[in-house]
Write a protein that holds these residues in place. Structure first.
Motif, mmCIF file in Angstrom:
data_model
loop_
_atom_site.group_PDB
_atom_site.id
_atom_site.type_symbol
_atom_site.label_atom_id
_atom_site.label_comp_id
_atom_site.label_asym_id
_atom_site.label_seq_id
_atom_site.Cartn_x
_atom_site.Cartn_y
_atom_site.Cartn_z
ATOM 1 N N SER A 59 0.638 -1.411 0.208
ATOM 2 C CA SER A 59 -0.145 0.127 -0.102
ATOM 3 C C SER A 59 0.711 1.139 0.338
ATOM 4 C CB SER A 59 -1.151 0.061 1.032
ATOM 5 O OG SER A 59 -1.554 -0.725 2.002
ATOM 6 N N HIS B 197 -0.949 0.693 19.045
ATOM 7 C CA HIS B 197 -1.943 1.333 18.550
ATOM 8 C C HIS B 197 -3.338 1.755 19.441
ATOM 9 C CE1 HIS B 197 -3.186 -2.693 19.747
ATOM 10 N NE2 HIS B 197 -4.280 -2.611 20.899
ATOM 11 N N ILE C 253 1.097 -7.702 7.602
ATOM 12 C CA ILE C 253 0.248 -6.523 7.326
ATOM 13 C C ILE C 253 -0.151 -6.485 6.531
ATOM 14 C CG2 ILE C 253 0.139 -3.865 6.576
ATOM 15 C CD1 ILE C 253 2.782 -3.482 9.200
ATOM 16 N N TYR D 157 -3.918 0.628 9.327
ATOM 17 C CA TYR D 157 -3.413 -0.778 8.953
ATOM 18 C C TYR D 157 -4.495 -2.097 9.463
ATOM 19 C CZ TYR D 157 -0.467 -1.976 12.513
ATOM 20 O OH TYR D 157 -0.149 -2.600 13.811
ATOM 21 N N SER D 158 -4.160 -3.069 8.245
ATOM 22 C CA SER D 158 -4.807 -4.167 9.050
ATOM 23 C C SER D 158 -3.946 -4.923 8.546
ATOM 24 C CB SER D 158 -5.937 -4.120 7.441
ATOM 25 O OG SER D 158 -5.841 -4.439 6.405
ATOM 26 N N SER D 159 -5.196 -5.831 9.159
ATOM 27 C CA SER D 159 -3.727 -7.477 8.761
ATOM 28 C C SER D 159 -3.861 -8.798 8.043
ATOM 29 C CB SER D 159 -2.994 -7.970 10.862
ATOM 30 O OG SER D 159 -3.659 -8.633 11.182
ATOM 31 N N ILE E 46 5.758 -0.446 8.230
ATOM 32 C CA ILE E 46 5.699 0.620 7.430
ATOM 33 C C ILE E 46 6.130 1.957 7.343
ATOM 34 C CG2 ILE E 46 3.403 2.823 7.233
ATOM 35 C CD1 ILE E 46 1.969 0.712 8.127
ATOM 36 N N ALA F 272 -3.070 -0.250 3.943
ATOM 37 C CA ALA F 272 -2.200 0.632 5.211
ATOM 38 C C ALA F 272 -2.823 2.080 4.262
ATOM 39 C CB ALA F 272 -1.276 1.036 5.996
ATOM 40 N N GLU F 273 -3.534 3.041 5.661
ATOM 41 C CA GLU F 273 -4.324 3.806 4.864
ATOM 42 C C GLU F 273 -4.056 5.365 6.037
ATOM 43 O OE1 GLU F 273 -7.492 5.075 1.709
ATOM 44 O OE2 GLU F 273 -8.371 4.593 3.149
ATOM 45 N N ALA G 270 3.388 1.019 3.066
ATOM 46 C CA ALA G 270 4.064 -0.301 3.693
ATOM 47 C C ALA G 270 4.226 -2.034 3.410
ATOM 48 C CB ALA G 270 2.113 -0.193 4.254
#
Lengths: 316, 453
Positions: B182, B265, B229, B244-246, B200, B232-233, B195
């Motif tokens: 990303s 986080h 990861i 960010y997502s996993s 990141i 991400a945004e 990312a």
């Protein structure tokens, strides 16, 4: 232990494998759960090790497949700790070896051995997650490393081969020390070769020496534990094709019996998988090992010993 | 109209299709990303061959009031080339993973494009005039003999055929050990994040030799790695917030003001597993393939293998809405695992905003068999459409499609077993200001617009 045999209905809308995953505690469905688990385990191994990309494989994919394998291993370990008493169950060796000769899919010998089971096993229900048909157990126990008694009454290898086994286990330990990277590859080979050699103890006597590697359970459990640790291989080491385990140990073995098409993962709906022999796996693993096995001397000594034993066994 | 009516009230019509017609797909032509710029006038695609193709919308023609401007090729350039990593003996793919446009500041357009390892800032500028009348050079560029120059003149700009040039202005390299998935430009328009699977980095658009690592989830012992990861945004309004997502289905929201390294986080979004749906593949299908903030920044949308989830940033323990994209695949997960389809990364996008609609109300995402789906948050209605050359008469309204999961198949329905899993729609984009959508099949780009009355 006698109970009513439970009839399993064929559900038109679902394959045995594709259908909703059954809970492990259902009686007759325990078999299909275990079968499904074994299938997924095999598929996962093939994905990790039967893949030769020119580019780096996706780390996400590798992680997800590894997690899958770990989970199944954990489950098997837990189940193994509940059912050591079944490890001594009868070994339907011959039918299984017949199946192997017919080169059926790796997991089908589980399926075909089901009719051999007394129905009471299959129909028993509650709490008995340890009541698994013996033939399934045999395959499962390979993955259940530390809990299975090494010296247990299960299928002990023929006494004649004890000496060979020992030398091989030491050779294997030496290999391990030299090549930390390929150990996970070996683990795969060990696991599957163990499966195969367990499946045909009678005919494997001749071939046992070279495949005696997996007979060593201690080494095997070590290897199984290191199985998931292949991120460094794929992520940081190259695919150098130096001298490999394959070249040293299997060079002189006639592998014509094991010829079949390697399994590819790029197929449509669930395809049948060709049996995976240790040979085939190691061949595909060859490009992945990054370190040459340098000291050949110890192997050479063992190989001459092996040759000698083979000659004795074959009677030539 | 959008708004209360929603996705089902929009009648989508075929507008254009770009790309080769034959069934034999050249690998390099596989589209890997699609993105409208901030005005919607430009539509960029990236492909596996490392090329970027930009389409430009024609200015609306007053006489053709029944349709909006068509998109035509504006610029094509080779953004990334394949490289070879000698240390690992592996190729680095030139495939463009993501394109993100910068908002326009002057006559030129800028976009970021990235492959697995390197991000590039491209300037796309137009040239429609050229200087003529040099004293020392002929028109063809050859130098004149100075002794023949007897008078002096001032060069003047004369019109020429429009030329669109793309030039790389910045190259952001050597900051990622793992594969970049990303890039996201910050609302300050000065910084952006990139990312990869484990880290990141934060960059300044002007500075290429330095980046700040803001997230690092690499374990000390790689054998302990169980989570990566996936996307991400940056938040659309808050320049210190990003998510960010996993691969385990979690989303983490981080605030860069809290610490230099945002390993802790501020919020963790995770939905507890539904025990009735538990299977061997639960983890894999929970892996999030895309995350997109809504326009206001109050919501975010995530895409996992079977569903789209809408999260309220103020509620971490479960999504506020869940939409099933292709639930009929749940019983096929083993096959999809075997043929690797389960690892397909579908993207998702929000509707554009115009005067009538100020909110993110419609969600669009792709599926298999060249189907794509839209969900209307207000009406709760959804529709399945197909991107296919069979419907390629302009102003032909797309017919809704239906997949028959089990039982008797009705007429016009398609059974799950006849779905073509090689025809996947992974990338879709919605014009920021109009009801125009771009849908990428394997190697074709379809443009649909709503039927204007």
């Amino acid at each position: 232990m006698l109970g009513k045999g439970g009839k399993r209905k064929f559900d038109e809308h679902e394959d045995g494998l594709e259908g909703k995953v059954v809970s492990p505690t259902d009686g007759p469905s325990k078999v299909s759960y275990t079968l499904q688990r074994q299938t997924i385990f095999n598929i996962s191994l093939m994905k990790l090790y039967n893949h030769r990309p020119l580019t780096e494989p996706s780390l996400q994919k590798t992680v997800l497949i590894n997690n899958m394998l770990r989970r199944i291993q954990e489950e098997l370990k837990q189940e193994g700790s509940l059912r050591p008493m079944f490890v001594t169950a009868s070994q339907p060796a011959d039918p299984l070896s017949d199946n192997f000769r017919e080169a059926q899919p790796a997991f089908s010998h589980l399926a075909s051995s089901q009719p051999l089971l007394p129905t009471d096993f299959v129909s028993t229900m509650p709490l008995e997650s340890c009541l698994t048909p013996a033939s399934l157990l045999e395959d499962d126990t390979f993955c259940t490393s530390p809990t299975v008694p090494h010296d247990g009454p299960t299928k002990p290898p023929p006494p004649a081969l004890q000496a060979v086994k020992d030398s091989f286990s030491t050779a294997l330990d030496e290999i391990e020390e030299l090549c930390p990277a390929p150990t996970s590859a070996e683990a795969v080979a060990a696991e599957t070769a163990a499966e195969d050699s367990k499946a045909h103890p009678s005919e494997s006597n001749i071939h046992r020496p070279p495949e005696g590697l997996p007979e060593s359970r201690t080494a095997e459990s070590k290897l199984m534990d290191s199985l998931p640790g292949n991120f460094e291989i794929t992520a940081s080491t190259g695919f150098l094709t130096d001298l490999t385990l394959d070249d040293i140990l299997f060079a002189d073995i006639d592998t014509s019996m094991y010829d079949f098409d390697p399994c590819t993962s790029a197929t449509g709906a669930a395809s049948k998988m060709a049996p995976v022999s240790a040979d085939e796996l190691l061949k595909t693993l060859a490009p992945y090992s990054s370190q040459p096995v340098t000291p050949n001397q110890p192997f050479k000594m063992d190989l001459t010993e092996l040759d000698h034993i083979m000659e004795v066994l074959v009677g030539s | 109209f959008l708004g209360a009516g929603g996705g089902n009230d929009i009648q989508w019509c075929f507008s254009q299709v770009k790309g080769a017609v034959d069934d034999d797909v050249a690998e390099a032509d596989i589209i890997s990303t699609v993105e409208f710029n901030h005005s919607g006038e430009l539509l960029a695609t990236g492909d596996k061959g490392g090329r970027v193709v930009i389409f430009q919308q024609e200015q609306e023609n007053k006489t053709q009031s029944h349709s909006r401007g068509e998109y035509n090729v504006y610029s094509t350039f080779q953004s990334h080339e394949p490289e070879f990593d000698y240390l690992k003996s592996l190729e680095i793919e030139e495939k463009i993973n993501k394109i993100r446009w910068l908002p326009q500041k002057n006559a030129a357009q800028f976009l970021l494009s990235t492959n697995d390892k390197t991000i590039k800032l491209w300037k796309i500028s137009e040239r429609d005039k050229r200087p003529e009348g040099y004293n020392l050079k002929e028109e063809d560029g050859r130098y004149r003999d100075p002794t023949t120059v007897t008078t002096l003149r001032v060069p003047v700009f004369r019109p020429m055929d429009l030329m669109v040039e793309a030039s790389p202005r910045r190259i952001f390299a050597n900051a990622h050990t793992y594969h970049i998935n990303s890039i996201s430009i910050n609302s300050d328009y000065e910084t952006y994040l990139s990312a990869d699977d484990l880290r990141i980095n934060l960059w300044h658009l002007e500075i290429t030799d330095r980046s700040f690592n803001i997230v690092d989830i690499k374990p000390a012992n790689m054998e302990e790695l169980t989570e990566v990861i996936t996307a991400a945004e940056f938040h659309p309004n808050s320049c210190s917030t990003f998510v960010y997502s996993s691969s385990k289905g979690t989303i983490r929201l981080c605030d860069m003001r809290a610490a230099a390294l945002c390993d802790r986080h501020s919020k963790l979004f995770e939905e507890p597993e539904d025990p009735s749906n538990r299977s061997f593949f639960s983890e894999i299908i929970s892996s999030i393939s895309d995350v997109k903030f809504s326009h206001s920044g109050r919501y975010m949308m995530t895409r996992d293998y079977l569903s789209v989830k809408i999260w309220d940033l103020n509620m971490e323990n479960r999504p506020v809405e869940t939409y099933q994209v292709h639930e009929y695949l749940r019983s096929k997960l083993c096959s999809l695992y075997e043929n690797d389809c389960i690892f397909d990364k579908f993207e998702c996008c929000w509707n554009g905003l115009d005067r009538q609609v100020e909110f993110s109300v419609i969600v669009m995402t792709g599926s298999y068999n060249n189907f794509f789906r839209m969900f209307d948050r207000n009406s709760k209605r959804d529709v399945t459409l197909e991107a296919s050359r069979e419907n390629n008469k302009p102003r032909t309204v797309l017919k809704p499609r239906k997949v028959c999961a089990s039982g008797k198949r009705k007429k016009d329905e398609i059974s799950v077993d006849s779905l073509d899993f090689n025809k996947k729609i992974l990338h879709t984009a919605w014009h920021p200001k109009e009801n125009i959508i771009a849908v990428a099949t394997t190697n074709n780009l379809y443009i649909f617009q709503d039927k204007m009355n």
